[in-house]
Design a protein around this motif. Structure first.
Motif, PDB file in Angstrom:
ATOM      1  N   ASP A 128       0.821  -1.216   0.000  1.00  0.00           N
ATOM      2  CA  ASP A 128       0.000   0.000   0.000  1.00  0.00           C
ATOM      3  C   ASP A 128       0.851   1.261   0.000  1.00  0.00           C
ATOM      4  O   ASP A 128       1.750   1.427   0.830  1.00  0.00           O
ATOM      5  CB  ASP A 128      -0.897   0.021   1.243  1.00  0.00           C
ATOM      6  N   GLY A 129       0.563   2.142  -0.943  1.00  0.00           N
ATOM      7  CA  GLY A 129       1.119   3.487  -0.947  1.00  0.00           C
ATOM      8  C   GLY A 129       2.507   3.665  -1.511  1.00  0.00           C
ATOM      9  O   GLY A 129       2.933   4.798  -1.754  1.00  0.00           O
ATOM     10  N   ILE A 130       3.236   2.585  -1.760  1.00  0.00           N
ATOM     11  CA  ILE A 130       4.655   2.731  -2.091  1.00  0.00           C
ATOM     12  C   ILE A 130       4.861   3.330  -3.489  1.00  0.00           C
ATOM     13  O   ILE A 130       5.713   4.213  -3.671  1.00  0.00           O
ATOM     14  CB  ILE A 130       5.407   1.385  -1.941  1.00  0.00           C
ATOM     15  N   ALA A 131       4.092   2.882  -4.483  1.00  0.00           N
ATOM     16  CA  ALA A 131       4.301   3.370  -5.857  1.00  0.00           C
ATOM     17  C   ALA A 131       3.916   4.841  -5.984  1.00  0.00           C
ATOM     18  O   ALA A 131       4.652   5.643  -6.568  1.00  0.00           O
ATOM     19  CB  ALA A 131       3.500   2.517  -6.842  1.00  0.00           C
ATOM     20  N   GLY A 132       2.767   5.211  -5.438  1.00  0.00           N
ATOM     21  CA  GLY A 132       2.352   6.604  -5.490  1.00  0.00           C
ATOM     22  C   GLY A 132       3.239   7.504  -4.663  1.00  0.00           C
ATOM     23  O   GLY A 132       3.580   8.620  -5.075  1.00  0.00           O
ATOM     24  N   GLY A 133       3.650   7.027  -3.480  1.00  0.00           N
ATOM     25  CA  GLY A 133       4.518   7.824  -2.617  1.00  0.00           C
ATOM     26  C   GLY A 133       5.860   8.117  -3.241  1.00  0.00           C
ATOM     27  O   GLY A 133       6.355   9.250  -3.187  1.00  0.00           O
ATOM     28  N   VAL A 134       6.466   7.104  -3.857  1.00  0.00           N
ATOM     29  CA  VAL A 134       7.766   7.302  -4.500  1.00  0.00           C
ATOM     30  C   VAL A 134       7.629   8.224  -5.708  1.00  0.00           C
ATOM     31  O   VAL A 134       8.486   9.085  -5.939  1.00  0.00           O
ATOM     32  CB  VAL A 134       8.377   5.941  -4.909  1.00  0.00           C
ATOM     33  N   ALA A 135       6.563   8.063  -6.485  1.00  0.00           N
ATOM     34  CA  ALA A 135       6.356   8.940  -7.647  1.00  0.00           C
ATOM     35  C   ALA A 135       6.264  10.403  -7.217  1.00  0.00           C
ATOM     36  O   ALA A 135       6.831  11.288  -7.873  1.00  0.00           O
ATOM     37  CB  ALA A 135       5.083   8.536  -8.394  1.00  0.00           C
ATOM     38  N   ILE A 136       5.596  10.672  -6.110  1.00  0.00           N
ATOM     39  CA  ILE A 136       5.499  12.043  -5.613  1.00  0.00           C
ATOM     40  C   ILE A 136       6.866  12.557  -5.181  1.00  0.00           C
ATOM     41  O   ILE A 136       7.246  13.697  -5.499  1.00  0.00           O
ATOM     42  CB  ILE A 136       4.492  12.125  -4.445  1.00  0.00           C
TER      43      ILE A 136
ATOM     44  N   GLY B 198      -3.720  12.792  -5.415  1.00  0.00           N
ATOM     45  CA  GLY B 198      -5.152  12.531  -5.349  1.00  0.00           C
ATOM     46  C   GLY B 198      -5.450  11.046  -5.207  1.00  0.00           C
ATOM     47  O   GLY B 198      -6.328  10.640  -4.429  1.00  0.00           O
ATOM     48  N   PHE B 199      -4.726  10.213  -5.940  1.00  0.00           N
ATOM     49  CA  PHE B 199      -4.895   8.763  -5.836  1.00  0.00           C
ATOM     50  C   PHE B 199      -4.392   8.243  -4.494  1.00  0.00           C
ATOM     51  O   PHE B 199      -5.011   7.349  -3.889  1.00  0.00           O
ATOM     52  CB  PHE B 199      -4.135   8.069  -6.978  1.00  0.00           C
ATOM     53  N   LEU B 200      -3.301   8.805  -3.992  1.00  0.00           N
ATOM     54  CA  LEU B 200      -2.679   8.297  -2.766  1.00  0.00           C
ATOM     55  C   LEU B 200      -3.582   8.465  -1.550  1.00  0.00           C
ATOM     56  O   LEU B 200      -3.462   7.714  -0.581  1.00  0.00           O
ATOM     57  CB  LEU B 200      -1.333   8.995  -2.527  1.00  0.00           C
ATOM     58  N   VAL B 201      -4.483   9.435  -1.591  1.00  0.00           N
ATOM     59  CA  VAL B 201      -5.453   9.583  -0.500  1.00  0.00           C
ATOM     60  C   VAL B 201      -6.212   8.268  -0.296  1.00  0.00           C
ATOM     61  O   VAL B 201      -6.517   7.875   0.839  1.00  0.00           O
ATOM     62  CB  VAL B 201      -6.442  10.730  -0.815  1.00  0.00           C
TER      63      VAL B 201
ATOM     64  N   MET C   2      -3.563   0.340  -7.397  1.00  0.00           N
ATOM     65  CA  MET C   2      -3.253   1.076  -8.614  1.00  0.00           C
ATOM     66  C   MET C   2      -3.552   0.276  -9.869  1.00  0.00           C
ATOM     67  O   MET C   2      -4.146   0.786 -10.815  1.00  0.00           O
ATOM     68  CB  MET C   2      -1.776   1.506  -8.594  1.00  0.00           C
ATOM     69  N   GLY C   3      -3.138  -0.972  -9.913  1.00  0.00           N
ATOM     70  CA  GLY C   3      -3.323  -1.793 -11.101  1.00  0.00           C
ATOM     71  C   GLY C   3      -2.219  -1.563 -12.124  1.00  0.00           C
ATOM     72  O   GLY C   3      -1.464  -0.589 -12.045  1.00  0.00           O
ATOM     73  N   ASP C   4      -2.133  -2.452 -13.105  1.00  0.00           N
ATOM     74  CA  ASP C   4      -1.069  -2.382 -14.113  1.00  0.00           C
ATOM     75  C   ASP C   4      -1.165  -1.131 -14.979  1.00  0.00           C
ATOM     76  O   ASP C   4      -0.151  -0.599 -15.431  1.00  0.00           O
ATOM     77  CB  ASP C   4      -1.115  -3.622 -15.014  1.00  0.00           C
TER      78      ASP C   4
END
Length: 336
Positions: A156-164, A195-198, A208-210
């Motif tokens: 949870d949260g790792i891909a969006g968090g790193v992208a930010i 917005g997605f990470l919320v 997130m999905g592929d």
């Protein structure tokens, strides 16, 4: 206008993720836990489409207003759409690996055509133009980056968090180096991810999905290539900023290849996955990775970007502790 656009992208992504979650629940598009999963309850998937749509619309607006160069827009838009569609289809069914790979390379080649290939590299103070060989390496790099982003989207949260972390730091670095116009596109992607990470921050209410993870991988890879055209040392800065994902995924892949495993098969042997099981928490690992980006990788990327440290040297300094962490957390080790 630009700051209002950032707020609009955040809200659009936030609301669209809610809509996608409702759609996934109604249509039973759920990620059901199995022996290879890092989660324990069925969770809706496909929320990354919110990032894709909100960012592409915002990028179109920026191109129309002259904030974003046309070539850069066409390259990232076209490649991003192809990768997102391939991922979306895979999220809703299954696409054979060879067809996914064909789509990925088509997207990578499209970016390189629109960008004019790989910019000259700054290596220990010397500018090196690799020509057609550089273009081949760049295509492989883009395909690997979009796939590794998919591999690293496992808790949870790792891909969006790193992208930010990557995009905000990249935008600040652009601004600090005097390239203010170039700072807006990374900020738009950061807003879409926020917005997605919320909805995705631990405990995640949608995955997130592929479609989303592959899209982030190809766009971040394209942004890194574009940074090299802006200023040669900035390419290395972006590679440093993406260091956690690059090191973990690459070390894990090499370890599995040595053992003769099929690298395209699902597994739970990345360092971050072992760490989440050892510490019994997705949130602790995600926050730790964000802190590594902020405290360790960002200062080094800035040092390289401002010319105080050679890019290759900075990359080695940044990656060595990450390799140690990958080893400590058994990256690529066969699961019991």
């Amino acid at each position: 206008m630009s700051w209002l656009l950032l707020a609009g992208v955040f809200l659009a992504s936030l609301l669209l993720t809610f809509v996608l979650r409702s759609y996934a629940l109604r249509n039973k598009l759920m990620d059901v836990p199995n022996a290879r999963s890092s989660h324990s309850i069925p969770t809706p998937r496909g929320g990354g489409v919110a990032i894709v749509v909100s960012f592409l619309v915002a990028m179109s607006i920026c191109m129309q207003t002259g904030v974003l160069p046309q070539g850069q827009f066409i390259g990232l838009f076209g490649a991003g759409v192809v990768v997102a569609l391939v991922g979306f289809a895979d999220d809703h069914g299954h696409i054979a690996a060879r067809w996914r790979l064909l789509g990925h390379f088509a997207a990578a080649i499209w970016i390189l055509i629109c960008f004019g290939g790989l910019a000259s590299l700054d290596i220990f103070g010397f500018k090196v133009d690799l020509g057609w060989f550089g273009a081949v390496l760049a295509a492989i790099y883009l395909v690997w980056l979009l796939n590794l982003y998919n591999f690293m989207d496992g808790i949870d949260g790792i891909a969006g968090g790193v992208a930010i972390c990557v995009t905000v730091a990249g935008a600040i670095l652009y601004w600090w180096c005097g390239f203010t116009r170039e700072a807006w596109m990374p900020l738009l992607l950061a807003s879409a991810c926020a917005g997605f990470l919320v909805w995705n921050f631990p405990p995640a209410r949608i995955f997130m999905g592929d479609a989303g993870s592959g899209f982030l991988g190809i766009v971040l890879g394209g942004m890194a290539l574009q940074a090299g055209w802006v200023a040669p040392q900035l390419f290395w800065s972006w590679l440093i900023l993406m260091g956690v994902f690059i090191v973990d995924a690459t070390y894990t892949m090499l370890h599995r290849l040595i053992r003769g495993e099929k690298i395209y098969e699902a597994h739970r042997s990345h360092a971050y996955q072992y760490a989440s099981r050892r510490h019994l928490s997705h949130k602790k690992v995600t926050v730790a990775v964000i802190l590594i980006n902020v405290i360790w990788l960002t200062p080094l990327a800035f040092w390289v970007g401002k010319g105080g440290l050679d890019g290759v040297s900075g990359l080695l300094i940044a990656y060595l502790p990450l390799i140690v962490l990958a080893i400590r957390y058994n990256a690529g080790k066969a699961e019991a």
